[in-house]
Design an enzyme around this catalytic site. Structure first.
Site, PDB file in Angstrom:
ATOM      1  N   ARG A  66       4.300   0.275  -1.960  1.00  0.00           N
ATOM      2  CA  ARG A  66       5.654   0.670  -2.352  1.00  0.00           C
ATOM      3  C   ARG A  66       6.424  -0.348  -3.182  1.00  0.00           C
ATOM      4  NH1 ARG A  66       8.195   2.289   3.278  1.00  0.00           N
ATOM      5  NH2 ARG A  66       6.311   1.489   4.284  1.00  0.00           N
ATOM      6  N   TRP A 236      -1.743   4.239  -7.894  1.00  0.00           N
ATOM      7  CA  TRP A 236      -3.164   3.970  -8.164  1.00  0.00           C
ATOM      8  C   TRP A 236      -3.839   3.704  -6.834  1.00  0.00           C
ATOM      9  CZ3 TRP A 236       0.678   0.871 -10.472  1.00  0.00           C
ATOM     10  CH2 TRP A 236       0.945  -0.346  -9.826  1.00  0.00           C
TER      11      TRP A 236
HETATM   12  N1  ARG Z   1      -6.340   8.735  -0.018  1.00  0.00           N
HETATM   13  C1  ARG Z   1      -6.111   9.757  -1.014  1.00  0.00           C
HETATM   14  C2  ARG Z   1      -7.374  10.015  -1.818  1.00  0.00           C
HETATM   15  O1  ARG Z   1      -8.355   9.365  -1.568  1.00  0.00           O
HETATM   16  C3  ARG Z   1      -4.984   9.393  -1.926  1.00  0.00           C
HETATM   17  C4  ARG Z   1      -3.650   9.125  -1.230  1.00  0.00           C
HETATM   18  C5  ARG Z   1      -2.650   8.395  -2.078  1.00  0.00           C
HETATM   19  N2  ARG Z   1      -3.122   7.103  -2.441  1.00  0.00           N
HETATM   20  C6  ARG Z   1      -2.503   6.266  -3.299  1.00  0.00           C
HETATM   21  N3  ARG Z   1      -3.077   5.140  -3.570  1.00  0.00           N
HETATM   22  N4  ARG Z   1      -1.372   6.598  -3.853  1.00  0.00           N
HETATM   23  O2  ARG Z   1      -7.417  10.846  -2.715  1.00  0.00           O
END
Ligand code: ARG
Length: 419
Positions: A66, A236
């Site tokens: 964040r 990301w």
């Molecule tokens: N863990 C999820 C995936 O593998 C994505 C969740 C959001 N992750 C992030 N780095 N914003 O698709």
């Protein structure tokens, strides 16, 4: 409606004017009061929408990434109602977010839900880019087991996949009163990284890959009592999301036995920690391959450090970061990261991102917890609670059970974890 909407709207607007130092707060509050009394709802200004989306990220208790919340690019697509227009906006959004590998955090916000019923435009996918899962006769899944049900829903709409391990799912959009609309990503749209390893030449032969942009598309963005059910957003990746969870979990691609086998590890001797050693090499392959291809990714050590900077920065602004420790601590080498050794308060704040029932699953078939009936992590429960204590103020009053506003791992069951 106004009974519960007005206090939410006012709390949001007061925070907006306080934090941004914008002028004209009193006039805006009066205008919103009139709009809610006359129409049962109100419309965010572009600046309110942008600030609200950024703060929803800041309030995502499960997200370790964040720190750059103020850099979120917000696309205001509230004027788009036709599925074909929404498709075009999603293609533009993904191109912007992907940026040739230099991933940019962004969100595309489509029209809000009906304030009375919560109904509205939905994107059926859990992530904008994801792989299909096909159950075989023996019960083994080809592809991603987490997507078996959604894959079936796509097939029911007429989509046919190649039955491979890494087939990109189509994107499904539903607009009230219209048949669901689906489209497929073109080859140059959904950037993917073939996985290889800096020391093990055999690794590339496993034929593994992952997509570059993690874009959650099934959470509801709520700000000031207004719900945006179609508001996909991305940051990301942190390497462990792919290397530990997506590829390592037994309920997902379950690759640890195969990697250990190729590494020549003795799987009979518990003291040799074959799972742990395979996990490290799988994660090495993910980070190395993304880096080699120039695709932005972070590792869990850097992410943990940056999260602690975020906590410090927020404290200097007079805000206590709310966080779900069990999601912030990485699934690999937990105690080797700073966040492991800290404790966090875990109150649900608004604006935020909330869970909701998958759009493709009929209410009757959803287990009660996924229906949000009792689950405070769900927008449905939040709405019910708000209607109930209409009149009493306080948007940020805590949720006794903990987290909300979620980015990261886990799914509808807050304990499960498969994002
Ligand atoms: N863990 C999820 C995936 O593998 C994505 C969740 C959001 N992750 C992030 N780095 N914003 O698709």
């Amino acid at each position: 409606v106004g009974g519960w909407l007005l206090p939410r709207a006012f709390a949001f607007l007061e925070a907006f004017f306080r934090e941004t130092g914008s002028a004209g707060g009193a006039a805006r509050l009066a205008e919103v009061r009139r709009d809610i009394e006359a129409t049962g709802s109100y419309r965010h200004t572009p600046l309110e929408l942008e600030w609200g989306a950024r703060v929803a990220w800041r309030n995502s208790n499960r997200c370790v990434g964040r720190l750059p919340w103020r850099s979120l690019t917000v696309f205001d697509h509230r004027e788009l109602h036709e599925p074909e227009e929404i498709e075009g906006a999603l293609r533009d959004y993904l191109r912007f977010a992907t940026n040739g590998g230099v991933i940019r955090p962004a969100i595309a916000i489509f029209p809000p839900a009906d304030p009375g019923t919560g109904g509205g435009i939905r994107i059926w996918n859990s992530k904008l880019v994801r792989y299909a899962g096909y159950p075989g006769a023996d019960g083994r899944v080809t592809g991603d087991p987490a997507e078996v049900d959604f894959t079936r829903a796509c097939q029911a709409l007429g989509w046919r996949g190649a039955e491979g391990r890494f087939d990109l799912l189509p994107v499904v959009i539903s607009v009230p009163g219209r048949a669901p609309h689906w489209f497929e990503w073109r080859d140059d749209e959904a950037l993917q990284v073939p996985l290889r390893h800096p020391e093990f030449p055999w690794f590339a032969e496993l034929g593994l890959r992952w997509y570059a942009v993690p874009a959650i598309s099934d959470m509801v963005l709520e700000m000031g009592g207004i719900e945006y059910p179609a508001a996909p957003f991305n940051g990301w990746f942190m390497g462990t999301e792919i290397g530990a969870r997506n590829l390592g979990d037994e309920g997902r691609y379950d690759l640890l036995p195969e990697v250990a086998e190729r590494m020549g590890l003795d799987r009979g001797d518990r003291s040799r920690l074959w799972r742990d050693r395979a996990l490290v090499e799988l994660n090495t392959a993910v980070l190395w391959s993304f880096q080699e291809d120039g695709v932005r990714i972070t590792d869990h050590h850097a992410a943990s450090r940056e999260f602690l900077h975020f906590v410090e920065w927020e404290a200097r602004q007079g805000r206590a970061v709310q966080a779900d420790w069990s999601w912030i601590v990485p699934p690999l080498s937990g105690s080797a990261t700073g966040v492991f050794h800290r404790e966090f308060e875990n109150r649900v704040e608004s604006p935020g991102f909330f869970l909701t029932r998958p759009a493709w699953r009929p209410v009757e078939e959803s287990p009660p917890e996924a229906r949000g009936a009792e689950c405070p992590f769900h927008i449905e429960a939040r709405r019910a609670r708000e209607v109930e204590d209409a009149g009493e103020a306080g948007v940020g009053e805590g949720c006794p059970l903990g987290a909300g506003g979620m980015v990261g791992r886990g799914d509808a069951d807050p304990r499960a974890g498969s994002r």
